[in-house]
Design a protein around this motif. Structure first.
Motif, PDB file in Angstrom:
ATOM      1  N   GLN A 266       0.936  -1.493   0.341  1.00 35.23           N
ATOM      2  CA  GLN A 266      -0.271   0.000   0.034  1.00 35.23           C
ATOM      3  C   GLN A 266       0.793   1.676  -0.713  1.00 35.23           C
ATOM      4  O   GLN A 266       0.508   1.977  -0.365  1.00 35.23           O
ATOM      5  CB  GLN A 266      -0.828   0.055   0.915  1.00 35.23           C
ATOM      6  N   VAL A 267       2.013   0.864   0.460  1.00 33.68           N
ATOM      7  CA  VAL A 267       2.564   2.588   0.842  1.00 33.68           C
ATOM      8  C   VAL A 267       3.076   2.142  -0.729  1.00 33.68           C
ATOM      9  O   VAL A 267       3.278   4.196  -1.147  1.00 33.68           O
ATOM     10  CB  VAL A 267       3.997   1.883   1.341  1.00 33.68           C
ATOM     11  N   ARG A 268       4.427   1.190  -1.451  1.00 32.46           N
ATOM     12  CA  ARG A 268       3.840   1.618  -2.416  1.00 32.46           C
ATOM     13  C   ARG A 268       3.269   2.891  -3.764  1.00 32.46           C
ATOM     14  O   ARG A 268       3.234   2.975  -4.482  1.00 32.46           O
ATOM     15  CB  ARG A 268       4.389   0.759  -3.708  1.00 32.46           C
ATOM     16  N   ARG A 269       2.282   2.161  -3.566  1.00 31.05           N
ATOM     17  CA  ARG A 269       0.912   2.604  -4.058  1.00 31.05           C
ATOM     18  C   ARG A 269       0.031   3.854  -3.634  1.00 31.05           C
ATOM     19  O   ARG A 269      -0.701   4.038  -4.362  1.00 31.05           O
ATOM     20  CB  ARG A 269      -0.410   1.525  -4.188  1.00 31.05           C
ATOM     21  N   SER A 270       0.900   4.471  -2.986  1.00 32.26           N
ATOM     22  CA  SER A 270       0.020   5.436  -2.049  1.00 32.26           C
ATOM     23  C   SER A 270       0.395   6.963  -2.943  1.00 32.26           C
ATOM     24  O   SER A 270       1.976   7.029  -3.016  1.00 32.26           O
ATOM     25  CB  SER A 270       0.255   5.479  -1.055  1.00 32.26           C
ATOM     26  N   ARG A 271      -0.413   7.883  -2.942  1.00 33.60           N
ATOM     27  CA  ARG A 271      -0.588   9.017  -3.846  1.00 33.60           C
ATOM     28  C   ARG A 271      -0.378  10.171  -2.138  1.00 33.60           C
ATOM     29  O   ARG A 271      -1.981  10.154  -1.416  1.00 33.60           O
ATOM     30  CB  ARG A 271      -0.583   8.790  -4.391  1.00 33.60           C
ATOM     31  N   GLY A 272      -0.332  11.383  -3.034  1.00 34.61           N
ATOM     32  CA  GLY A 272      -0.541  12.235  -2.205  1.00 34.61           C
ATOM     33  C   GLY A 272      -0.474  12.007  -0.115  1.00 34.61           C
ATOM     34  O   GLY A 272       0.101  11.990   0.330  1.00 34.61           O
ATOM     35  N   LEU A 273      -1.680  12.838   0.392  1.00 36.48           N
ATOM     36  CA  LEU A 273      -1.711  13.278   2.221  1.00 36.48           C
ATOM     37  C   LEU A 273      -1.664  11.309   2.113  1.00 36.48           C
ATOM     38  O   LEU A 273      -0.451  11.514   3.490  1.00 36.48           O
ATOM     39  CB  LEU A 273      -3.264  12.846   2.065  1.00 36.48           C
ATOM     40  N   PRO A 274      -1.967   9.904   1.856  1.00 34.76           N
ATOM     41  CA  PRO A 274      -1.482   8.627   2.575  1.00 34.76           C
ATOM     42  C   PRO A 274      -0.346   8.449   2.215  1.00 34.76           C
ATOM     43  O   PRO A 274       0.215   8.205   3.935  1.00 34.76           O
ATOM     44  CB  PRO A 274      -2.378   7.881   1.733  1.00 34.76           C
ATOM     45  N   ARG A 275       0.734   9.214   1.571  1.00 34.07           N
ATOM     46  CA  ARG A 275       1.965   9.006   1.376  1.00 34.07           C
ATOM     47  C   ARG A 275       3.279  10.171   2.559  1.00 34.07           C
ATOM     48  O   ARG A 275       3.712   9.325   3.005  1.00 34.07           O
ATOM     49  CB  ARG A 275       2.169   9.925  -0.144  1.00 34.07           C
ATOM     50  N   PHE A 276       2.011  10.731   2.272  1.00 31.16           N
ATOM     51  CA  PHE A 276       3.016  11.608   3.172  1.00 31.16           C
ATOM     52  C   PHE A 276       2.679  11.352   4.631  1.00 31.16           C
ATOM     53  O   PHE A 276       3.759  11.703   5.759  1.00 31.16           O
ATOM     54  CB  PHE A 276       2.667  13.494   2.539  1.00 31.16           C
ATOM     55  N   ILE A 277       1.745  11.252   4.685  1.00 29.71           N
ATOM     56  CA  ILE A 277       1.182  10.819   6.509  1.00 29.71           C
ATOM     57  C   ILE A 277       1.839   9.204   6.952  1.00 29.71           C
ATOM     58  O   ILE A 277       2.693   8.744   7.720  1.00 29.71           O
ATOM     59  CB  ILE A 277      -0.319  10.117   6.261  1.00 29.71           C
TER      60      ILE A 277
END
Length: 337
Positions: A144-155
């Motif tokens: 999920q980290v690899r696929r995350s973008r935007g706010l989730p990736r920042f958090i």
């Protein structure tokens, strides 16, 4: 991910356990218990609003907001049991009471939450099928980290430190999702739910902003809803967070799927009451319609049965469970650091 290569997946294992539980009478309804519990919880909730009215224009209302947050969560626990048909024999009565205390009482959509929660029970901690581990803001796996973008990736980078602060927004998330569900054509009783939710928010904000000046009213709402969210989130976090995340590659039978992704929390009567007896999460996931006061009695049966099968059964203290969950979140975010 669970090590499926070392696990037996005989479908009859759960059936044998279920017979033991059935023979022990632990699936029988507990009408007296729930009559007393529902009466006490509703009395506490209504009593807090009566105290709010009596205290009036005073900063002492912040203590009332704290107590009301606790009472709101306890109503949520009863609604949870109603959703699993633990309380009443018929679906109709369960739905009526659930709609009243859920939608009107605390502003949480009964139909939306039940649908979401049933999906969680069907596939707990499954990366693709459990809505409770979908990467909305927090991410739960390295994939999920690899696929995350935007706010989730920042958090995600420091999400272990963000976790509890973010829980102050959990109640608002639940309220908003409940309202959005009313506009979905697949939601049952959506007109009824819409009317009850509207009545809840009209009464809630009407009473708060009538009794308190605007600044104090805003602080009261923030404290009440913030604590409500933290309490609910802190109750559900120890149950699965930090446990194995399953994927489509994992082929487990029902018993192992439920046991290996769940964690029990020790702590005696105080923890039982504080967590709405959801600290017996393994037993609850195996037998979701078991009345919550019977979960403690089922625990030694389930624990011994798992030991006989060689299935890992995890039980830990409350703070240790938080530590496991937070360490997992921190490890998941490591690639971004």
């Amino acid at each position: 991910m669970a090590d499926t290569g070392t696990l037996e997946t005989r479908g009859s294992d759960f059936a044998k356990l279920a017979r033991q539980i059935q023979d022990a009478g632990l699936l029988d309804r507990r009408p007296v218990y729930y009559a007393v519990r529902l009466t006490l919880v509703l009395a506490a909730y209504v009593g807090m609003w009566a105290l709010f009215w009596w205290v009036g224009d005073s900063w002492w209302q912040l203590l009332v907001a704290v107590a009301l947050g606790v009472a709101s969560a306890q109503i949520g626990f009863v609604a949870h049991d109603l959703g699993h048909r633990q309380v009443f024999r018929t679906r109709r009565v369960s739905d009526v009471v659930g709609l009243l205390i859920g939608d009107f009482g605390i502003g949480l959509g009964w139909g939306w939450w039940n649908t979401k929660h049933n999906r969680h029970h069907a596939n707990p901690n499954h990366e693709d099928e459990d809505p409770d581990v979908s990467p909305a803001v927090i991410v739960w796996s390295t994939d999920q980290v690899r696929r995350s973008r935007g706010l989730p990736r920042f958090i995600a980078k420091w999400q272990a430190f963000w976790f509890f602060p973010l829980l102050t927004l959990e109640a608002w998330h639940l309220h908003i999702a409940s309202v959005k569900a009313v506009f979905a054509p697949t939601t049952k009783h959506r007109r009824m739910e819409g009317a009850l939710l509207l009545a809840h928010f009209a009464c809630y904000f009407g009473i708060v902003f009538t009794v308190l000046p605007i600044g104090m009213a805003l602080v009261f709402v923030l404290v009440h809803q913030g604590l409500f969210g933290v309490y609910l989130g802190s109750t559900f976090a120890p149950n699965h967070k930090g446990m194995p995340i399953l994927t489509k590659a994992d082929k487990l039978d029902y018993l192992r799927k439920q046991v290996l992704t769940s964690r029990n929390v020790k702590g005696g009567v105080f923890v039982d009451v504080a967590l709405g007896q959801l600290n017996y999460q393994i037993e609850h996931h195996l037998f979701p319609n078991m009345p919550s006061p019977n979960l403690r009695k089922a625990q030694p049966i389930v624990r011994q049965y798992c030991a006989d099968l060689g299935v890992s059964y995890l039980e830990t203290g409350l703070f240790a469970s938080y530590g496991q969950a937070l360490r997992h979140l921190h490890e998941v975010g490591a690639p971004l650091r």
